[in-house]
Design a protein around this motif. Sequence first.
Motif, short mmCIF file in Angstrom:
data_model
loop_
_atom_site.label_atom_id
_atom_site.label_comp_id
_atom_site.label_asym_id
_atom_site.label_seq_id
_atom_site.Cartn_x
_atom_site.Cartn_y
_atom_site.Cartn_z
N THR A 4 12.63 90.56 -35.75
CA THR A 4 13.42 89.45 -35.28
C THR A 4 11.99 88.65 -34.45
O THR A 4 12.34 87.05 -34.49
N GLY A 5 11.45 89.27 -34.25
CA GLY A 5 10.20 88.90 -33.16
C GLY A 5 9.02 88.08 -33.93
O GLY A 5 8.51 87.04 -33.42
N VAL A 6 9.31 88.76 -35.19
CA VAL A 6 7.88 87.81 -35.69
C VAL A 6 8.49 86.45 -36.73
O VAL A 6 8.01 85.31 -35.98
N GLY A 7 10.19 85.91 -36.77
CA GLY A 7 10.98 84.77 -36.42
C GLY A 7 10.77 84.34 -35.46
O GLY A 7 10.63 82.55 -35.68
N ASN A 8 10.95 84.97 -34.69
CA ASN A 8 10.40 83.88 -33.12
C ASN A 8 8.75 83.53 -32.80
O ASN A 8 8.34 82.26 -32.71
N GLN A 9 7.96 84.63 -33.47
CA GLN A 9 6.29 83.93 -33.81
C GLN A 9 6.41 82.36 -34.20
O GLN A 9 5.86 81.33 -33.83
N MET A 10 6.90 82.79 -35.55
CA MET A 10 7.22 80.87 -36.97
C MET A 10 7.23 79.82 -35.96
O MET A 10 6.79 79.07 -36.45
N ALA A 11 8.67 80.17 -35.11
CA ALA A 11 9.39 79.39 -34.34
C ALA A 11 8.86 78.37 -34.29
O ALA A 11 8.19 77.35 -33.42
N GLY A 12 7.96 79.41 -32.92
CA GLY A 12 7.34 78.91 -31.74
C GLY A 12 5.65 77.88 -32.55
O GLY A 12 5.34 77.40 -32.21
N MET A 13 5.11 78.99 -33.99
CA MET A 13 3.90 78.02 -34.40
C MET A 13 4.71 76.50 -35.31
O MET A 13 3.98 75.62 -35.46
N ASP A 14 5.80 77.07 -35.73
CA ASP A 14 6.12 75.70 -36.05
C ASP A 14 6.52 74.52 -35.50
O ASP A 14 5.96 72.91 -35.70
N ALA A 15 6.99 74.73 -34.34
CA ALA A 15 6.86 73.72 -33.11
C ALA A 15 5.63 73.56 -32.84
O ALA A 15 5.02 71.84 -32.06
N ILE A 17 2.74 73.33 -34.47
CA ILE A 17 2.17 72.43 -36.02
C ILE A 17 3.16 70.93 -36.22
O ILE A 17 2.56 69.84 -35.65
N ALA A 18 3.85 71.24 -35.38
CA ALA A 18 5.38 69.76 -34.97
C ALA A 18 4.70 68.35 -34.36
O ALA A 18 4.15 67.81 -34.34
N GLN A 19 3.71 69.31 -33.21
CA GLN A 19 2.80 68.80 -31.71
C GLN A 19 2.04 67.94 -32.61
O GLN A 19 1.38 66.48 -31.99
N LEU A 20 1.05 68.97 -33.33
CA LEU A 20 -0.25 68.50 -33.84
C LEU A 20 0.09 67.50 -34.45
O LEU A 20 -0.22 65.94 -35.11
N ASP A 21 1.23 67.47 -35.62
CA ASP A 21 1.59 66.57 -37.32
C ASP A 21 1.96 64.78 -36.10
O ASP A 21 1.35 63.83 -36.11
N ARG A 22 2.77 65.19 -34.64
CA ARG A 22 2.45 63.33 -33.65
C ARG A 22 1.35 62.90 -33.02
O ARG A 22 1.12 61.84 -33.44
N LYS A 54 -4.36 71.99 -36.71
CA LYS A 54 -3.04 72.73 -37.21
C LYS A 54 -3.15 73.47 -38.66
O LYS A 54 -2.24 74.05 -39.02
N ARG A 55 -4.32 73.50 -39.51
CA ARG A 55 -4.84 74.22 -40.24
C ARG A 55 -4.76 75.68 -39.77
O ARG A 55 -4.19 76.52 -40.64
N MET A 56 -5.53 75.96 -38.79
CA MET A 56 -4.93 76.64 -37.99
C MET A 56 -3.67 78.09 -37.95
O MET A 56 -3.01 79.04 -38.15
N TYR A 57 -2.96 76.56 -37.06
CA TYR A 57 -1.63 77.41 -36.97
C TYR A 57 -0.79 77.99 -38.16
O TYR A 57 0.22 78.09 -38.35
N GLU A 58 -1.33 76.72 -39.00
CA GLU A 58 -0.57 76.75 -40.72
C GLU A 58 -0.31 78.35 -41.01
O GLU A 58 0.67 79.13 -41.58
N THR A 59 -1.34 78.57 -40.76
CA THR A 59 -2.84 80.12 -41.54
C THR A 59 -1.72 81.37 -40.75
O THR A 59 -0.93 81.69 -41.97
N GLN A 60 -1.50 80.66 -39.68
CA GLN A 60 -0.56 81.72 -38.94
C GLN A 60 0.57 82.10 -38.96
O GLN A 60 1.21 83.20 -39.22
N ARG A 61 1.10 81.18 -39.30
CA ARG A 61 2.86 80.92 -39.71
C ARG A 61 2.26 81.33 -40.58
O ARG A 61 3.57 82.54 -41.21
N ASP A 62 1.87 81.68 -42.63
CA ASP A 62 1.62 81.94 -43.19
C ASP A 62 1.83 83.50 -43.55
O ASP A 62 2.92 84.12 -43.71
#
Length: 224
Positions: A4-15, A17-22, A54-62
């Motif tokens: 669950t903790g890892v899942g929460n971290q992934m959700a933060g990374m996704d947020a 990445i979405a901000q950087l896309d904008r 963005k690439r850094m956050y995507e790597t961490q998310r993976d």
Amino acid sequence: EASTGVGNQMAGMDAKIAQLDRELKGYRDKLKTTKNPGAKKQLQKRAMEVLKRKRMYETQRDQLAGQQFNIDQASFGIESAKASVSTVAAMKAANTELKSVIKNDLKIDDVDDLADDMAELMDEFQEINEALAQNFATPDDINEADLEAELEMLDDEFEEDLVGEGESAVPSYMQEAALPPTPTGPLKSPVAAGGQKVDEYGLPVETAPKDFAYDIEAEFDNNS
């Protein structure tokens, strides 16, 4: 909990990445409308920095996704092992209980004796049924072979009688001689013994007096 903790971290990374896309979309729109080469180069530099982040956050998310998969896999293995342990314990308990029941309550010798007694009872019951079903009116010295031979002799005699009788074998009610003759002449009105006419049931038929008799055809001609 770890998953669950890892899942929460992934959700933060996704947020993030979405901000950087904008932000990247905003820089692309500005690059399309900017005519100044210096300003355009500056926008490209900032866009490159955002893209790197963005690439850094995507790597961490993976990486987090891989960790979460491993954690879930380990958790599933632990749960499966616990279930297997419980299953084995239940089987051992059932095996012990079954051995105790067979040893104390289900002795093989007793079961064999019971089966033998049941077989003897069924044989006796069959003998009783056969004794009750026998025909006491049939003599003992008659066998089936004698009965079959006598039956064949009766069949032969019956066939000889049919051949010898010929037409007499036909029932009397089907022979032509027994049928009454068919009337061919005109039907006559029945007359009683006193000379009075009667109907088909033998009842007298009343006739009108001669004074009242009249010609129907003459009456019809006069009226017309």
